[in-house]
Structures are given as C-alpha cells and as structure tokens.
Design an enzyme around this catalytic site. Sequence first.
Site, PDB file in Angstrom:
ATOM      1  N   GLU A 164       0.750  -1.226  -0.009  1.00 21.52           N
ATOM      2  CA  GLU A 164       0.058  -0.130  -0.206  1.00 21.52           C
ATOM      3  C   GLU A 164       0.781   1.050  -0.057  1.00 21.52           C
ATOM      4  OE1 GLU A 164      -3.294  -0.284   2.909  1.00 21.52           O
ATOM      5  OE2 GLU A 164      -4.133  -1.705   1.628  1.00 21.52           O
ATOM      6  N   GLU A 366      -5.262  -8.605  -0.038  1.00 23.25           N
ATOM      7  CA  GLU A 366      -5.843  -8.365   1.121  1.00 23.25           C
ATOM      8  C   GLU A 366      -7.490  -8.065   0.821  1.00 23.25           C
ATOM      9  OE1 GLU A 366      -4.689  -5.099   3.638  1.00 23.25           O
ATOM     10  OE2 GLU A 366      -2.669  -5.727   3.601  1.00 23.25           O
TER      11      GLU A 366
END
Length: 466
Positions: A164, A366
């Site tokens: 991220e 995720e």
Amino acid sequence: MFYSVKKPFPENFLWGASTSAYQVEGAADLDGKGPSIQDLHKPEHISDFSVASDHYHRYKEDVALMKELGLKAYRFSISWSRVFPEGAGKVNEAGLEFYKNLIDELLSAGIEPCVTLYHFDLPLALHENGGWGNRETIDAFERYARLMFETFKGKVKYWLTINEQNIMINHPNAMYPGRVPSQKELYQHNHHMFVASARATAALREIDPEAKIGPAPNIIAVYPKSSLPEDIIAADNWEAIRDWLYLDMAAYGRYNSLAKAYLEEKGYFPEIEEGDMELLAANTADYLGINYYSTATVSAAKNDGHDRAPRNGDQQTMVGEEGVFRAEENPALKATEFGWKIDPVGLRTTLRRVYDRYHLPLLITENGIGGKEEIEADGKVHDRYRIEYLRVHFEQARLALQDGVDLMGYCPWAFIDLVSTHQGYQKRYGFVHVDRGEKDLRTMNRIKKDSFDWYQNLIRENGANL
Ligand code: BGP
C-alpha cells in the site's frame, strides 16, 4: 455480464490469508530487533505493537491452524528492522532465524509463502536519517531485499515489494511519526519507493529468476456520482491519482499521464535522477497484488473551500481536493460498523479494470471485514457477518475469473486477529480469534471462529458451491 453456466475456480487457485509483521508478531524489541516507526506508536486507548498477537512465539501453533484451515498460501511480511536493526549495516541473525523457521514450517505444511518485504514498518534508524526522502534508503532496501532473496532462494516463489504505497502517500498520518511531510515531499518519497521496488525486482531476477515479484497497492474502482460528464472526469482524476499512478509504474515503468499532469499542476512532480526511468521501465512486475476493501464515489470538485487533500484518516476516509474531485456518499451501499462501504460487485469491477489495463496475473493480497467481537457464552466466536461478507466477495472473484481475469488467488485479511491500524483489537479481522483485550493480555489463546469452518469448507470444495 450474466453467465448461464458457472465456471469453477482453477485447481491451483491460491486460497490464502494475510497478515503483516508489526500487526501480528509482537516481540517488538526481542532477540535484537531494532525499532520501526510503528514502535513509536503508543496510543492511549488501544493496543500498541509490543505484543500484538504474539505470533513470534506461537508461529508453530499458528501454522498448524493454517494447515488445518487448508490454506494453500500465506501472505505475510518480514519486519525489515528485525533483520537489519538499523535498516542497513549489521544483520541480526536471530531475527533472520525466525523467518527461516517460519518459512520452513509453512513449506512443510504445504503452504506457499507470499512474502511482503515492507509493510508500513520502516526501520526507525532509516526514518531518522531522512527515511524515503533520502536516496540512501533505496540502497538499504536493495541490500535488505538481496539478503532475503539469497536466503530464501528456491523456497519463496512469490514476493511482494511494498504494501500500500498509495495509502502511505495519500493517508500518511499513521506512517510518519512526528511531522507529516508536505505533499511535495511525499511524492518524492513515492518516487524513491518506486525506484527501490525496481532495484529489488532487478535483484530478484539476478538471484532467483524463477521467483515472481510485484507490488501490493490498495486498489479500488472509483465511481462517478452521476452521469454528469464533469463527475466522470472527477472519477477518472481520482482513479489515476490513487490507483493508476502506482500500477502504471509497476506494470509499465512509467508515470501515468493524468497523474503526472496533476503532479505538475500542483508542483509535486518529483526530482528524477538520470537512469531512474530506464531502471523502472526495465524492471516491471510479474504479477500485481491488490488490496481491496471498498469502492469510492466522487463528483466534480466544487472549489468552494470545502475540498482539501485527503491526507488524514484511514484508507477509506476521503474528502476531496480542490480542482480534482469531491468525495461523495454512495447511497446504494451498506457499510461496516466502522463505516467502510461494502461493495462486493466493486471487487469484480476493480479486478476487471486492472486486468484490462495490464494483462498481468492478479493476486488479491487483502480483503476482509473488521468488527467488534467477543467470545460468547458457549466459548465460541460466531462471526456470521464475516462469512456473509466473504461469501459475496468470493462470488464476485469467481465471476471476475469467468470474465477472463487471470486471478491467481485470494488472501483475505486476516488469518488471525491482529492490531488494526487505527482501532487495535476493537476491530478484528481474523478467521482465528485471539483472547486478548486492548491492554489486557489475557490467555492469548487461539479460538477458531465460525468463519474458520466456513473457509475450510470453501477451500476443501475448491469454491465449487459458491
Ligand atoms: C490495509 C493494510 C493492513 C490492514 C488493513 C485493514 O490498509 O494493508 O495493514 O490494517 O488495511 O485496515 P485497518 O486495520 O485500518 O482496519
């Protein structure tokens, strides 16, 4: 598109689950581990990372549970400062030993390790030396990556560079202890992280050419609020700045043109050294990890003083930015108890858009739902809401496969309860409950939730009854 006959999941589909080092391991200062920036985070009302879920001491028990669950893959991260306490320089053999043991344990359980090199936990020593603003951090990252590739050559087939990166840039408040850098500085950090990823990719090709590597950004489809052409432009703007800037670099090794126009207009475009763009273009990803939790809905910026850069809050908190977009509610979607919109069809849309642009294999690194949970009177945790959330998301992943997306696997967040970035143990994500409170450690026992049984069955049937 509607399909009259359901296509099954591929036989080699990677049914997985995720965690990250600082959120699950604990042992924050044991066996020579150096501090990371996350270790400075000592919130008053929620757990810090010093013990977390104590995976460091209980990894054997945890891997046994993964095996019982039937996992084909486990996506986790290595703590950079456990291996290099100062981020660079001397190696901490005891720290390295932990990951050798963990990876051997996984392999002997028949579970594929998918390893993230860096998940929000920059070594503090590097941070104090300028962090990602300093090109020496790129060199340190490459040295760290090289040691990992040499150590785990032939054992780890799937590497992820940075988790991220786009959230670290767009929501930097939890990633920078002390002063949060300016936007201009952040985009310089961003460029250095791109270069660091390309250097790691080049190193892997040299050391272990059979292994695969890619990024793991948080990618979401952005919807326009209406069919107003200005709303469509705003959705394109935010999708380019939030998603394509990161994926175009990973897949093509170049700056996305719309994101570049934005960076230039704002005066944020980074300094690029000679050779950077060649390195980036020559070392693109083999596959793309995608973290997906929700979609975003936006309208044209109103430029009325309300819109501002989305710098604070968590990954799903947006406000907007003058001249670029304004965040909007999506009334069609329900939300979790923590306010994140639930959009399973958005997962299909996101996967289709990403695959259409890049034609690279995708791995969902995720996806999941966080909620408040307690052990109930019967000693169990009945997380029906998680089963429902995952069931509808897996259904959409199957449809994306049928749409032609090359989806390698799906790793829900999280395998086990761990410290949520903003809400500690009040917001739990695991298939496995950990008996601890925010500050009160209790037994730390592992308890299989209802979702554990559900996922075990889904994996056993290779998703046939979705
Ligand atoms: C992603 C992070 C994870 C994890 C997850 C859930 O952004 O990669 O580390 O924390 O989101 O978010 P949160 O813990 O804020 O609920």
